[in-house]
Scaffold this active site. Structure first.
Site, PDB file in Angstrom:
ATOM      1  N   ASP A   1      57.897  61.202  19.648  1.00 16.15           N
ATOM      2  CA  ASP A   1      56.844  60.972  20.130  1.00 16.15           C
ATOM      3  C   ASP A   1      55.705  61.415  19.504  1.00 16.15           C
ATOM      4  O   ASP A   1      55.573  62.190  18.830  1.00 16.15           O
ATOM      5  CB  ASP A   1      56.758  61.831  21.598  1.00 16.15           C
ATOM      6  CG  ASP A   1      56.132  61.377  22.792  1.00 16.15           C
ATOM      7  OD1 ASP A   1      54.860  60.847  22.706  1.00 16.15           O
ATOM      8  OD2 ASP A   1      56.962  60.970  23.883  1.00 16.15           O
TER       9      ASP A   1
ATOM     10  N   GLY B   1      52.554  61.600  26.243  1.00 14.93           N
ATOM     11  CA  GLY B   1      53.911  62.479  26.332  1.00 14.93           C
ATOM     12  C   GLY B   1      53.549  63.840  26.655  1.00 14.93           C
ATOM     13  O   GLY B   1      52.285  64.309  26.079  1.00 14.93           O
TER      14      GLY B   1
ATOM     15  N   SER C   1      55.474  54.089  24.952  1.00 15.33           N
ATOM     16  CA  SER C   1      54.514  53.433  25.397  1.00 15.33           C
ATOM     17  C   SER C   1      53.572  53.948  26.370  1.00 15.33           C
ATOM     18  O   SER C   1      54.350  54.515  27.144  1.00 15.33           O
ATOM     19  CB  SER C   1      55.003  51.840  25.958  1.00 15.33           C
ATOM     20  OG  SER C   1      53.847  51.024  26.291  1.00 15.33           O
TER      21      SER C   1
ATOM     22  N   GLY D   1      63.734  46.870  12.319  1.00 17.19           N
ATOM     23  CA  GLY D   1      64.001  47.204  10.970  1.00 17.19           C
ATOM     24  C   GLY D   1      65.036  48.357  10.622  1.00 17.19           C
ATOM     25  O   GLY D   1      65.913  48.373  10.183  1.00 17.19           O
TER      26      GLY D   1
ATOM     27  N   TYR E   1      49.228  45.595  28.026  1.00 18.82           N
ATOM     28  CA  TYR E   1      50.588  46.012  28.273  1.00 18.82           C
ATOM     29  C   TYR E   1      51.633  44.771  28.536  1.00 18.82           C
ATOM     30  O   TYR E   1      52.634  44.826  27.815  1.00 18.82           O
ATOM     31  CB  TYR E   1      50.646  46.818  29.505  1.00 18.82           C
ATOM     32  CG  TYR E   1      52.057  47.472  29.923  1.00 18.82           C
ATOM     33  CD1 TYR E   1      52.347  48.626  29.299  1.00 18.82           C
ATOM     34  CD2 TYR E   1      52.690  47.275  31.222  1.00 18.82           C
ATOM     35  CE1 TYR E   1      53.632  49.133  29.506  1.00 18.82           C
ATOM     36  CE2 TYR E   1      53.770  47.947  31.645  1.00 18.82           C
ATOM     37  CZ  TYR E   1      54.119  48.822  30.708  1.00 18.82           C
ATOM     38  OH  TYR E   1      55.408  49.500  30.981  1.00 18.82           O
TER      39      TYR E   1
ATOM     40  N   LYS F   1      54.733  43.891  26.046  1.00 15.57           N
ATOM     41  CA  LYS F   1      56.075  43.812  26.492  1.00 15.57           C
ATOM     42  C   LYS F   1      56.750  42.475  26.222  1.00 15.57           C
ATOM     43  O   LYS F   1      57.815  42.601  25.962  1.00 15.57           O
ATOM     44  CB  LYS F   1      56.340  44.597  27.824  1.00 15.57           C
ATOM     45  CG  LYS F   1      55.763  45.927  28.033  1.00 15.57           C
ATOM     46  CD  LYS F   1      57.117  46.731  27.487  1.00 15.57           C
ATOM     47  CE  LYS F   1      56.651  48.090  27.631  1.00 15.57           C
ATOM     48  NZ  LYS F   1      57.572  49.255  27.003  1.00 15.57           N
TER      49      LYS F   1
ATOM     50  N   TYR G   1      65.488  39.088  16.509  1.00 17.76           N
ATOM     51  CA  TYR G   1      66.670  39.849  15.722  1.00 17.76           C
ATOM     52  C   TYR G   1      67.928  39.811  16.067  1.00 17.76           C
ATOM     53  O   TYR G   1      68.816  39.661  15.279  1.00 17.76           O
ATOM     54  CB  TYR G   1      65.971  41.332  15.653  1.00 17.76           C
ATOM     55  CG  TYR G   1      65.086  41.608  14.466  1.00 17.76           C
ATOM     56  CD1 TYR G   1      63.629  41.308  14.592  1.00 17.76           C
ATOM     57  CD2 TYR G   1      65.437  42.683  13.606  1.00 17.76           C
ATOM     58  CE1 TYR G   1      62.624  41.527  13.428  1.00 17.76           C
ATOM     59  CE2 TYR G   1      64.556  42.973  12.698  1.00 17.76           C
ATOM     60  CZ  TYR G   1      63.247  42.426  12.275  1.00 17.76           C
ATOM     61  OH  TYR G   1      62.563  42.636  11.557  1.00 17.76           O
TER      62      TYR G   1
ATOM     63  N   ARG H   1      49.038  56.521  38.363  1.00 23.93           N
ATOM     64  CA  ARG H   1      50.077  55.846  39.178  1.00 23.93           C
ATOM     65  C   ARG H   1      50.208  56.172  40.877  1.00 23.93           C
ATOM     66  O   ARG H   1      49.712  57.444  41.019  1.00 23.93           O
ATOM     67  CB  ARG H   1      51.286  56.150  38.782  1.00 23.93           C
ATOM     68  CG  ARG H   1      51.505  55.615  37.129  1.00 23.93           C
ATOM     69  CD  ARG H   1      52.793  55.391  36.773  1.00 23.93           C
ATOM     70  NE  ARG H   1      52.769  54.256  35.980  1.00 23.93           N
ATOM     71  CZ  ARG H   1      53.346  53.165  36.217  1.00 23.93           C
ATOM     72  NH1 ARG H   1      54.157  53.076  37.049  1.00 23.93           N
ATOM     73  NH2 ARG H   1      53.244  52.218  35.348  1.00 23.93           N
TER      74      ARG H   1
HETATM   75  N1  UDP Z   1      47.435  52.269  44.298  1.00 25.84           N
HETATM   76  C1  UDP Z   1      46.812  52.744  45.449  1.00 25.84           C
HETATM   77  N2  UDP Z   1      45.919  54.241  45.184  1.00 25.84           N
HETATM   78  C2  UDP Z   1      46.146  55.008  44.080  1.00 25.84           C
HETATM   79  C3  UDP Z   1      46.895  54.364  43.010  1.00 25.84           C
HETATM   80  C4  UDP Z   1      47.605  53.301  43.174  1.00 25.84           C
HETATM   81  O1  UDP Z   1      46.525  52.267  46.329  1.00 25.84           O
HETATM   82  O2  UDP Z   1      45.605  55.838  44.031  1.00 25.84           O
HETATM   83  C5  UDP Z   1      48.243  51.074  44.447  1.00 25.84           C
HETATM   84  C6  UDP Z   1      47.889  50.196  43.091  1.00 25.84           C
HETATM   85  O3  UDP Z   1      46.736  49.252  43.323  1.00 25.84           O
HETATM   86  C7  UDP Z   1      49.180  49.148  43.056  1.00 25.84           C
HETATM   87  C8  UDP Z   1      50.371  50.046  43.615  1.00 25.84           C
HETATM   88  O4  UDP Z   1      49.491  51.381  44.323  1.00 25.84           O
HETATM   89  O5  UDP Z   1      49.073  47.976  44.134  1.00 25.84           O
HETATM   90  C9  UDP Z   1      50.968  50.629  42.649  1.00 25.84           C
HETATM   91  O6  UDP Z   1      50.238  51.064  41.541  1.00 25.84           O
HETATM   92  P1  UDP Z   1      50.735  51.938  40.141  1.00 25.84           P
HETATM   93  O7  UDP Z   1      49.605  52.228  39.327  1.00 25.84           O
HETATM   94  O8  UDP Z   1      51.659  53.141  40.490  1.00 25.84           O
HETATM   95  O9  UDP Z   1      51.840  51.024  39.480  1.00 25.84           O
HETATM   96  P2  UDP Z   1      51.693  49.342  39.226  1.00 25.84           P
HETATM   97  O10 UDP Z   1      50.347  48.728  39.756  1.00 25.84           O
HETATM   98  O11 UDP Z   1      51.914  49.049  37.806  1.00 25.84           O
HETATM   99  O12 UDP Z   1      53.036  48.909  40.032  1.00 25.84           O
END
Ligand code: UDP
Length: 328
Positions: free
Chosen positions: A32, A37, A76, A103, A146, A150, A160, A187
């Site tokens: 890491d 992390g 990531s 690799g 992102y 991915k 590969y 999140r």
């Molecule tokens: N979201 C929200 N309030 C927050 C953070 C995220 O309503 O404080 C919403 C965000 O707009 C999305 C969903 O929750 O529609 C999930 O967001 P997250 O960032 O967890 O993951 P992803 O969008 O990548 O699924």
């Protein structure tokens, strides 16, 4: 004894994978660069004879001495706020990083499993998302760094596999939650629980009608483990199909935490997918896998984890504010 390299070992999923492979009696090499992390996630493994930690950025040449049986590439940044803060690193780890690891896998004759994501489907026009759907991704939007990294990672891995005959596995991971998620990475789950614990209102983005399907981490790790041991090289969705709107999710967190705070609404970030639910027919038939942990159960464990953290961590400054995030 199998020797396993896990990149992103100090992260949320990487650290749970380290636990799993140690429990399976493997020698685990965790790697890491610690940008996102946290060593606290693997502190308990550090004294073990069969765990070693390498502080290294896999976007640079990767050297591991000795034999390797499996490589799991989980390094990531993985939250929309991180993509804005460190877009170049996000692109590099999915492109230069995977090239280095492919690799290494070729050199060691190791099987390589990559962490891909439901983000390869973008803001999906097919619902639920099955592995045959090609996706609806904006390459130049905030999530592009992102999503495209991915997608490139999948293409490179498949090349590969077909060109060099390398043994590869691709898991497309849908929203996952559990202990060791980063409290302030933006999140939705740590955001809501953090807000409840700090006595703040819960911020729902948009009108909260967008959906997600949340998988508890133990279920996910089991699915990944089974996929690694399978002989299937095409992508496989792993996630929990139990779909919920973000507004309902906020209500569940309010009930779970017993907070007297309310929901407040903020602007929806750009390119935020409107719906997301995995079609897991493939995982069911190929791996005999399906999630077992109910959301009520998983959320309770996760809430206990966040509550057990030292209080000052709740108030650590976010490295990027929600308002900045929404503006981009
Ligand atoms: N979201 C929200 N309030 C927050 C953070 C995220 O309503 O404080 C919403 C965000 O707009 C999305 C969903 O929750 O529609 C999930 O967001 P997250 O960032 O967890 O993951 P992803 O969008 O990548 O699924």
């Amino acid at each position: 004894m199998k020797r396993v390299l896990i990149t992103g070992a100090a992260g949320f999923l990487g650290s749970h994978l380290c636990d799993r492979f140690i429990a399976e009696g493997c020698h685990v090499i965790g790697m890491d660069n610690l940008i996102t992390g946290d060593m606290q996630n693997i502190e308990h493994l550090m004294p073990l004879k069969h765990f070693e930690f390498h502080h290294h950025d896999v976007s640079n040449f990767v050297h591991v001495s000795g034999r390797l049986d499996y490589i799991l590439h989980f390094a990531s940044p993985a939250s929309p706020i991180d993509y804005l803060k460190i877009p170049i690193q996000t692109l590099k780890v999915g492109s230069l990083g995977i090239h280095n690891l492919l690799g290494l896998a070729k050199e060691k004759n190791a099987r390589l499993l990559i962490a891909s994501t439901s983000e390869v489907y973008g803001d999906p026009l097919v619902h639920p998302q099955n592995e045959e759907y090609w996706g609806n991704v904006n390459p130049v939007g905030p999530r592009g760094v992102y999503d495209e990294a991915k997608r490139f990672q999948e293409a490179m891995t498949m090349a590969y596999h077909t060109f060099h005959g390398l043994e590869t596995r691709i898991v497309r991971i849908f929203n996952t939650y559990g202990p060791r998620m980063r409290l302030n990475d933006g999140r939705v789950l740590p955001a809501f629980i953090g807000q409840a614990l700090r006595g703040e209102d819960l911020t729902v983005f948009g009108d909260g009608s967008q959906t997600r399907s949340f998988c508890y981490v133990d279920d996910l790790i089991e699915g990944i483990y089974r996929l690694l041991l399978s002989d299937y090289a095409q992508p496989v969705n792993i996630g929990n199909p139990n779909e919920i709107t973000i507004r309902e999710f906020a209500e569940e967190i309010i009930k779970l935490t017993g907070t007297s705070q309310k929901v407040i609404y903020k602007d929806l970030p750009k390119d935020d997918p409107k719906q997301r639910q995995p079609d897991i027919s493939k995982a069911k038939s190929l791996l005999e896998w399906e999630p077992k942990v109910l959301r009520a159960e998983g959320l309770k464990i996760t809430y206990e984890y966040f509550k057990s953290l030292p209080e000052e961590r709740l108030f650590e400054k976010e490295h990027y504010s929600f308002d900045d995030y929404i503006k981009k």
